[in-house]
Design an enzyme around this catalytic site. Structure first.
Site, mmCIF file in Angstrom:
data_model
loop_
_atom_site.group_PDB
_atom_site.id
_atom_site.type_symbol
_atom_site.label_atom_id
_atom_site.label_comp_id
_atom_site.label_asym_id
_atom_site.label_seq_id
_atom_site.Cartn_x
_atom_site.Cartn_y
_atom_site.Cartn_z
ATOM 1 N N ARG A 289 -26.503 -101.292 17.593
ATOM 2 C CA ARG A 289 -27.510 -102.248 18.330
ATOM 3 C C ARG A 289 -27.716 -103.517 17.535
ATOM 4 O O ARG A 289 -28.281 -103.210 16.411
ATOM 5 C CB ARG A 289 -28.758 -101.554 18.675
ATOM 6 C CG ARG A 289 -29.755 -102.360 19.412
ATOM 7 C CD ARG A 289 -30.706 -101.237 20.142
ATOM 8 N NE ARG A 289 -31.913 -101.938 20.677
ATOM 9 C CZ ARG A 289 -32.899 -102.371 20.245
ATOM 10 N NH1 ARG A 289 -33.327 -102.039 19.101
ATOM 11 N NH2 ARG A 289 -33.988 -102.972 20.840
ATOM 12 N N GLU A 367 -38.699 -104.556 22.900
ATOM 13 C CA GLU A 367 -40.107 -104.174 23.009
ATOM 14 C C GLU A 367 -41.158 -105.398 23.813
ATOM 15 O O GLU A 367 -41.837 -106.004 23.091
ATOM 16 C CB GLU A 367 -40.625 -103.884 21.646
ATOM 17 C CG GLU A 367 -40.143 -102.614 21.019
ATOM 18 C CD GLU A 367 -40.366 -102.134 19.648
ATOM 19 O OE1 GLU A 367 -41.353 -102.937 19.040
ATOM 20 O OE2 GLU A 367 -39.962 -101.195 19.087
ATOM 21 N N HIS A 435 -38.415 -96.158 22.601
ATOM 22 C CA HIS A 435 -38.396 -96.254 21.062
ATOM 23 C C HIS A 435 -39.547 -95.262 20.654
ATOM 24 O O HIS A 435 -40.680 -95.167 20.801
ATOM 25 C CB HIS A 435 -39.048 -97.762 20.651
ATOM 26 C CG HIS A 435 -37.997 -98.673 20.975
ATOM 27 N ND1 HIS A 435 -37.826 -99.961 20.677
ATOM 28 C CD2 HIS A 435 -36.717 -98.597 21.610
ATOM 29 C CE1 HIS A 435 -36.954 -100.538 20.850
ATOM 30 N NE2 HIS A 435 -36.273 -99.949 21.512
ATOM 31 N N TYR A 437 -41.500 -93.765 17.914
ATOM 32 C CA TYR A 437 -42.194 -93.645 16.464
ATOM 33 C C TYR A 437 -43.248 -92.659 16.579
ATOM 34 O O TYR A 437 -43.264 -91.483 17.066
ATOM 35 C CB TYR A 437 -42.361 -95.093 16.092
ATOM 36 C CG TYR A 437 -41.162 -95.937 15.783
ATOM 37 C CD1 TYR A 437 -40.372 -95.560 14.792
ATOM 38 C CD2 TYR A 437 -40.960 -96.738 16.693
ATOM 39 C CE1 TYR A 437 -39.270 -96.349 14.428
ATOM 40 C CE2 TYR A 437 -39.833 -97.671 16.481
ATOM 41 C CZ TYR A 437 -38.791 -97.363 15.481
ATOM 42 O OH TYR A 437 -37.837 -98.114 15.154
ATOM 43 N N GLU A 464 -34.549 -96.704 19.560
ATOM 44 C CA GLU A 464 -34.912 -96.737 18.200
ATOM 45 C C GLU A 464 -35.862 -95.644 17.949
ATOM 46 O O GLU A 464 -36.542 -95.140 18.865
ATOM 47 C CB GLU A 464 -36.047 -98.010 17.911
ATOM 48 C CG GLU A 464 -35.328 -99.437 17.919
ATOM 49 C CD GLU A 464 -36.088 -100.413 17.446
ATOM 50 O OE1 GLU A 464 -37.257 -99.954 16.727
ATOM 51 O OE2 GLU A 464 -36.012 -101.543 17.836
ATOM 52 N N TRP A 493 -33.162 -96.521 13.719
ATOM 53 C CA TRP A 493 -33.380 -97.821 13.136
ATOM 54 C C TRP A 493 -33.620 -97.695 11.518
ATOM 55 O O TRP A 493 -34.490 -96.614 11.194
ATOM 56 C CB TRP A 493 -34.770 -98.216 13.552
ATOM 57 C CG TRP A 493 -35.188 -99.731 12.891
ATOM 58 C CD1 TRP A 493 -35.706 -99.858 11.729
ATOM 59 C CD2 TRP A 493 -34.856 -100.881 13.541
ATOM 60 N NE1 TRP A 493 -35.936 -101.183 11.512
ATOM 61 C CE2 TRP A 493 -35.575 -101.880 12.678
ATOM 62 C CE3 TRP A 493 -34.505 -101.210 14.677
ATOM 63 C CZ2 TRP A 493 -35.348 -103.094 12.900
ATOM 64 C CZ3 TRP A 493 -34.277 -102.618 14.920
ATOM 65 C CH2 TRP A 493 -34.725 -103.788 14.035
#
Length: 753
Positions: A289, A367, A435, A437, A464, A493
């Site tokens: 990516r 995002e 994503h 996290y 990610e 990432w």
């Protein structure tokens, strides 16, 4: 990747909009006549009709004529807006007063869109009475045209201030509409149901609890009508070109499933690091990516450079996911670009993208919204609009849509609206990207999000994720394991070059593939990681091979439990080709599962356990093609109290630096027992205030006061009898620097050399 995480109520209301579509006229040049039938939601201003007309025009459906006795209200641009949207009308009154036949006679529609019943609900008319009126209206439509097609809406929710019961009445009506449609649909005059209720919020999408607003409401309504109208027009979506969505899967142009296993690379900030593509490929990745800029904050990356990036991807046999980073955190991040600006950028570099559909995925914008709730609420309409613009510009690629709220979708906006966005894509060729996290810090949260897309049958990738973050500690083990078990793509990432406050997310130090960080070691070489699970795209010559995973193994049972070990047994899996082995996963107490070993049989001996500790186990099967089954049920066992000297030996040396207070410690760990150790933690304490300088090497070190622990890395967690591994670190001391006196491995005391 980021560093953070009314219009007044009108008397009486709307007419339910039904879509009735008749066959196209014998004269191929004659336009299809579409009538929008309803109340004020449809008629005044009813600007969803303007958006629908424009969407149809932009996607090549120009032979459409909207018809009706009412003129087009103003919606900011010229459009074909004749309609039968009569404010305050009830479906039951239209049927009672025989009003529809006159409208049909004048308009002669081929298509009728019906969103009708809101005012009936407001007047406390039972659902079965409303459906009886629907039947009367349907009969009148078929009398006008025996082959008419009806598209009927499950109406949008309502919550007016003067009707607390209306919300549930809408639910009751909508629940009955599909059954009514099935009972009354015929081959000659079919009825299609469009769900306008799911994902529509009276708080966020209306002006008064009833009428759609112009910021999000009319966009949501239009996005649901569009695919149904296109289908009613008899138009087939364009044939898929290159990478595309089939159900919940991403497949290549030849139909072979493609599961992304890759890395994010910050090209726009490190344009000279072109060898990164080959280095990423060297670890087995099949996807990269690539971060680009649209010019609002970075770049713009020109078409020629985009072409060069695609060339580098193809040279290293990588699928190229191209993303615009300027949109990051729009609504919260100063200077962030809109998705509309991102769409303009993609269209500006279309010359470099067209013809690369087998190799390139267009990630609309990174995002695209921050935590601003008002801005994030527009995600569905903004994403749908961007998709429409790209399709209108002739870009047929697989598109990827990032979630709002810094990509983490903690408000479930993407989850609840993904279906409408996919339906708004005339090619239905969009995959959704979450994503993961700090929001996804437990297995339950990871699985719940994955389950929601599985239940909805929608395509999803993890665009990610990392092993740590400033907003919390992601459960990367579950993300990796579940992505593998479910066949979901993931892109970690990131390769290298993160700023100092998040440098722990670098996979390699200073773009050097020979210098892996702990995160790089985990995702590239660890369990369920890239090297273990990635399959090269067949467009580059990779073999489609076997894509069917083995069946789920039986729940393991534990026997021979001692203070430091046990034996697991389970029922075998089956496979269309053949099971080659099993991975064994272990969790301490209620913690996360990690892989602790593999075996070719249905038995596994686990040793080196801590006395008086509860462990949980799962197993999963794998075949020669790398397909992995779902994880088995969970077995639990508690080790005995134990005690005494363990079967391990530790050799410690601390070399003081000349002229300073630093030292280098080297520790050799040897398994002196007769059984393999699968996973270990070494513990010791310093007596004179020595301090470990993190991170060290060969293990993950931690220090609390005088106590130090060192936990194995993926590559050295298994120690066969008589096998050794050496770990070490730099440290500091004040005064003398004596060696620790005692070492324990997995809770058992070791001899010292």
């Amino acid at each position: 990747m980021t560093l953070r995480f009314l219009r007044a109520v009108v008397t009486g209301l709307l007419l339910a909009a039904c879509v009735v579509i008749a066959p196209a006229a014998a004269n191929a040049a004659a336009p299809t006549r579409v009538m929008a039938l309803g109340d004020s939601i449809t008629g005044s201003p009813g600007c969803w009709r303007a958006l629908l007309w424009k969407h149809l025009q932009d996607t090549g459906h120009t032979d459409v004529d909207f018809v009706g006795s009412l003129p087009a209200p103003g919606c900011g641009f010229t459009y074909d807006g004749e309609n039968e949207g009569h404010g305050g009308y009830l479906a039951t009154n239209i049927a009672r007063d025989n009003q529809l036949p006159g409208w049909l006679s004048s308009a002669r529609p081929d298509v009728v869109l019906m969103h009708l019943g809101t005012n009936d609900v407001w007047n406390n008319i039972p659902a079965n009475t409303i459906l009886s009126a629907y039947s009367t209206l349907l009969g009148q439509m078929r009398a006008s045209n025996p082959a008419i097609k009806l598209v009927v809406a499950q109406i949008i929710p309502m919550n007016p201030s003067n009707c607390s019961a209306c919300a549930q009445r809408v639910v009751d009506l909508n629940a009955a509409i599909p059954g009514w449609a099935r009972a009354n649909s015929t081959a000659a005059s079919p009825i299609t149901v469009v769900d306008q209720w799911t994902g529509f919020s009276t708080a966020a999408d209306t002006t008064d609890g009833v009428h759609p607003n112009t910021t999000t409401g009319i966009q949501k309504i239009e996005s649901r009508w569009y695919p149904a109208v296109v289908a009613a027009l008899g138009a087939e979506p364009p044939a898929a070109v290159g990478l595309h969505v089939e159900g919940a899967k991403v497949v290549e142009g030849n139909g072979t499933p493609f599961v992304m296993r890759g890395v994010n690379h910050a090209h726009v900030w490190y344009q000279s690091q072109t060898r990164a593509f080959a280095d990423i490929k060297s670890f087995g990745a099949n996807t990269v990516r690539v971060v680009l800029g649209s010019g609002q904050r970075w770049g713009p990356t020109p078409a020629a450079e985009v072409g060069s990036v695609i060339g580098l991807c193809k040279q290293s046999k990588l699928i190229c996911v191209l993303e615009v980073h300027d949109t990051t955190g729009y609504g919260e991040q100063s200077g962030a670009a809109t998705l509309d600006q991102a769409a303009s950028y993609w269209i500006s570099v279309a010359s470099a993208l067209k013809g690369q559909e087998n190799y390139v995925v267009i990630n609309l914008g990174n995002e695209p919204f921050g935590n601003n709730a008002q801005a994030s609420a527009t995600w569905a309409s903004a994403t749908s609009s961007a998709i429409s613009r790209l399709r209108g510009a002739g870009l047929q690629h697989l598109l990827m849509a990032d979630a709002p709220m810094w990509g983490q979708d903690w408000g479930n906006i993407m989850r609840d609206n993904a279906a409408s966005v996919l339906n708004a894509d005339p090619q239905r060729n969009t995959v959704f990207s979450i994503h993961m996290y700090g929001v996804y810090n437990t297995a339950d949260k990871v699985n719940a999000y994955f389950d929601s897309f599985k239940s909805a049958g929608l395509p999803l990738v993890v665009g990610e994720f990392g092993h740590n973050h400033s907003d919390g500690d992601p459960d990367e083990d579950t993300i990796l394991a579940q992505a593998q078990a479910r066949g979901l793509g993931y892109l970690g990432w990131s390769w290298s070059g993160n700023s100092s406050d998040v440098a722990y997310l670098d996979m390699v130090n200073s773009f050097d593939p020979a210098s892996l960080t702990p995160w790089g070691q985990r995702i590239l070489n660890g369990a369920n990681g890239i090297r273990q699970t990635s399959k090269e795209a067949t467009i580059y010559g990779g073999s489609p091979g076997d894509t069917q995973p083995p069946s789920t193994p039986g729940t393991p049972t534990a026997s021979g439990v001692t203070s430091t070990g046990l034996t697991l047994n389970w029922a075998a899996s089956t496979d269309n080709v053949g099971v080659t082995g099993y991975d064994v996963l272990r969790a301490v107490g209620s913690g996360s599962f990690t892989q602790v070993g593999s075996t070719a049989t249905t038995s596994f001996a686990d040793s080196g356990l801590t006395p008086s500790t509860t462990y949980r186990y799962q197993v999963r099967a794998k075949d020669a093609a790398g397909n992995v089954s779902a994880s088995s049920g969970i077995a639990s066992a508690t080790t005995g109290a134990g005690g005494g000297t363990g079967t391990c030996k530790v050799g410690y040396s601390g070399q003081n630096w000349g002229g300073g207070n630093g030292f280098t410690a080297s520790i050799a760990i040897t398994n002196t027992g007769t059984s393999a150790i699968n996973g270990w933690t070494l513990a010791f304490s310093y007596a004179n205030g020595q301090s470990v300088t993190l991170p060290g090497w060969g293990a993950t070190f931690a220090q609390s006061g005088a106590a130090v622990t060192a936990t194995n890395l993926t590559w050295n967690g298994a120690l066969a009898p008589n096998a050794s591994t050496t770990i070490g670190f730099n440290g500091t001391f004040s005064g003398s620097n004596p060696a620790p006196s005692t070492f324990t491995l997995n809770g058992s005391t070791c001899t010292t050399a």
